[in-house]
Design an enzyme around this catalytic site. Sequence first.
Site, PDB file in Angstrom:
ATOM      1  N   LYS A 121       0.834  -1.203   0.000  1.00 44.74           N
ATOM      2  CA  LYS A 121       0.000   0.000   0.000  1.00 44.74           C
ATOM      3  C   LYS A 121       0.872   1.258   0.000  1.00 44.74           C
ATOM      4  O   LYS A 121       0.694   2.165  -0.824  1.00 44.74           O
ATOM      5  CB  LYS A 121      -0.945  -0.007   1.196  1.00 44.74           C
ATOM      6  CG  LYS A 121      -1.902   1.172   1.242  1.00 44.74           C
ATOM      7  CD  LYS A 121      -1.372   2.264   2.136  1.00 44.74           C
ATOM      8  CE  LYS A 121      -2.259   3.512   2.041  1.00 44.74           C
ATOM      9  NZ  LYS A 121      -1.708   4.590   2.883  1.00 44.74           N
ATOM     10  N   ASP A 140      -6.180   0.471   0.355  1.00 50.03           N
ATOM     11  CA  ASP A 140      -6.249   0.794   1.775  1.00 50.03           C
ATOM     12  C   ASP A 140      -7.632   0.376   2.264  1.00 50.03           C
ATOM     13  O   ASP A 140      -8.371  -0.298   1.552  1.00 50.03           O
ATOM     14  CB  ASP A 140      -6.002   2.292   1.998  1.00 50.03           C
ATOM     15  CG  ASP A 140      -7.113   3.136   1.416  1.00 50.03           C
ATOM     16  OD1 ASP A 140      -8.006   2.570   0.761  1.00 50.03           O
ATOM     17  OD2 ASP A 140      -7.112   4.357   1.634  1.00 50.03           O
TER      18      ASP A 140
END
Length: 211
Positions: A121, A140
């Site tokens: 991420k 996310d």
Amino acid sequence: MTAAQTAKTLLARLREAHPDARYELNWKTPFELLVATILAAQCTDERVNRVTATLFQKYRGPQAFADADTAGLEEDLKPTGFFKQKTKSVQAMSRALLQNFRGEVPKTIEEMITLPGVARKTANVVLNTAFNLPSGIIVDTHVARVSQRMGLTKKEKGEEIEKDLMKLIPQDAWTFFGPATVLHGRYTCTARKPKCDACPVNDICPKIGIE
DNA sequence: CTCCCGATAT
DNA sequence: ATATCAGGAG
């Protein structure tokens, strides 16, 4: 409607709703964005920006973070939460950057995720945003939630969700899709009480998991 | 799977 | 009161 069709329509509607979606973190260099993204875990961008405004005046570049007094840096990072963990990550990341990459932020995801405190991420945020590289899709909590509700994935783990999305979204849209979906999730497809009445994809959303 | 951390929305 | 928030490490 297939997942592919849903994804295509979602992308088109996101382009209308958030034409210039971008991360709301403030940064001047890729290194600053990398630090800010580590600090953004379980914390709003607004609070991260408040901290980094003075932080990047005090510590300029990876050497300064590597050399910083740990207790002092912990105080500086306290408002972002998880401050001991984040201090450790930022200092270890800075040292790894100096040792293995001459202090420069690497431009491949394989190199990025070797850095302490950096997983896919965070790596995708930096590569997508600072270098405009479609290294993958940012997944996310918001992207995960929106993707599940819209039936684009049945997976729970970020990495698995990213794989599904990479099949559904054309690569030249990856760097847009992440930030735009984050905004959509943050302001419309919220975790609690999603605003379906005001949602641009209300008509095509299977609303999986929403009562 | 748990832990790390504190502010805010509900 | 508690779920959630621009996660990742052990």
